[in-house]
Design a protein around this motif. Structure first.
Motif, PDB file in Angstrom:
ATOM      1  N   ALA A 127       0.755  -1.045   0.257  1.00 14.36           N
ATOM      2  CA  ALA A 127       0.022   0.572  -0.555  1.00 14.36           C
ATOM      3  C   ALA A 127       0.760   1.101   0.069  1.00 14.36           C
ATOM      4  CB  ALA A 127      -0.972  -0.705   0.937  1.00 14.36           C
ATOM      5  N   TYR A 177      -1.977  -4.513   2.613  1.00 15.56           N
ATOM      6  CA  TYR A 177      -1.973  -3.787   3.374  1.00 15.56           C
ATOM      7  C   TYR A 177      -0.869  -4.602   4.845  1.00 15.56           C
ATOM      8  CZ  TYR A 177      -4.389  -0.084   0.196  1.00 15.56           C
ATOM      9  OH  TYR A 177      -4.425   1.238  -0.505  1.00 15.56           O
ATOM     10  N   ALA A 244      -6.632  -6.122   1.176  1.00 16.66           N
ATOM     11  CA  ALA A 244      -6.762  -5.128   2.522  1.00 16.66           C
ATOM     12  C   ALA A 244      -8.896  -5.730   2.867  1.00 16.66           C
ATOM     13  CB  ALA A 244      -7.068  -3.797   1.968  1.00 16.66           C
TER      14      ALA A 244
END
Length: 324
Positions: A127, A177, A244
């Motif tokens: 990310a 993430y 995520a």
């Protein structure tokens, strides 16, 4: 039998991935650095994983290892894993996490060309490639504009994956993430927090020193994210996938949750802020939109934020020799 090659097998994700693949009956090979203690790494991994010494910065060495092992699946998880360290060593970060990924892609392409069979690759993206995102939440179409050396290196690798994909190579990327487990070292803020919470819960004393506690991140359970990479590399069509939870929490919330799990009610008096720990530039609010992974890969996170933190605290309480 499927043969898999994992760079960064000694890390959190590499260890978890090896466990999953060995459990599936895959012949797993992992690359460790010359500086790694191979006996220690082998003790952490499941039986049957074959270790090879190598370095992502060594183009010829990476190519040789792939020729020798002839994998069907290549998981590039290796590289510099700390954003903070990348500020101290930006050139090294670029060489290992950026150019090193291209060395893997080139080696896989050469093996595919020489063997006449498909070699599938997944790149562990981050990310951090989005830097200060243009929109929230972020998805696969969000502009890539990193603001740290780590993010820049990952962005280069991410975009080069697309270049090799356009060449006809099966290269998928998972834009990961933040994802945690008890296997995180204490150099990561999450494990630093849970280890400190366990010690403070046991001793009812001590201070946890942190930087900016207002930073918000999208935290998930690492085994879920490893499973997403396996799904991505095996999907018929290689592509980019955001992995995520879609929910953010601040570092302060992480601290409060960890302290509560350790039985510490008055946690504020055990926490101090040190401005020297604040990064020169920190990414904005990072929260991912993983709908594409849900729809295409059938992937979803399985563990809540509170449970992730609780599991890490319970692990650190056991290490600390207390009870929570």
């Amino acid at each position: 039998m499927t043969v898999a090659f994992i760079t960064g097998v000694a890390g959190q994700d590499g260890t978890l991935l090896a466990e999953q693949l060995v459990g599936e009956g895959v012949d797993v090979h992992g690359m460790v650095l010359p500086s790694d203690d191979r006996s220690l790494v082998a003790d952490r991994l499941p039986p049957g994983v074959t270790l090879h010494v190598g370095d992502l910065a060594d183009h010829d060495g990476v190519a040789r290892l792939l020729r020798e092992t002839e994998p069907d699946e290549v998981y590039n998880l290796g590289g510099i894993s700390s954003v903070a360290f990348s500020w101290q060593q930006p050139a090294l970060t670029g060489a290992v996490s950026g150019l090193g990924a291209v060395h893997v892609f080139e080696a896989a392409w050469a093996l595919q060309e020489s063997s006449g069979r498909q070699v599938r690759v997944v790149q562990a993206s981050s990310a951090e490639i989005f830097g200060q995102p243009e929109r929230t939440p972020q998805d696969e179409r969000t502009a890539v504009r990193p603001i740290s050396p780590y993010g820049a290196a990952k962005a280069y690798a991410h975009q080069m994956a697309a270049v090799f994909r356009s060449r006809g190579m099966h290269v998928a990327t998972c834009i990961l993430y933040n994802h945690e487990s008890p296997l995180r070292p204490e150099t990561f803020v999450t494990r630093k927090i849970t280890a400190a919470a366990a010690r403070i819960g046991r001793d009812r004393s001590g201070v946890l020193t942190l930087g900016d506690m207002s930073v918000r991140r999208d935290w998930g359970w690492a085994p879920d994210y490893v499973d997403a990479m396996v799904r991505a590399v095996r999907h018929d069509v290689p592509d980019d996938f955001v992995i995520a939870t879609g929910v953010t929490h601040s570092v302060e919330e992480f601290v409060a949750t960890a302290m509560a799990a350790a039985g510490v009610d008055d946690w504020h008096r055990h926490v101090a802020v040190d401005e020297s720990l604040v990064r020169p530039a920190d990414a904005g609010v990072q929260v991912g939109d993983a709908r594409r992974a849900h729809e295409v890969l059938g992937w979803s996170p399985t563990v809540s934020f509170d449970e992730i933190v609780a599991r890490m605290v319970r692990h650190d309480v056991e290490i600390a020799g207390g009870a929570a």
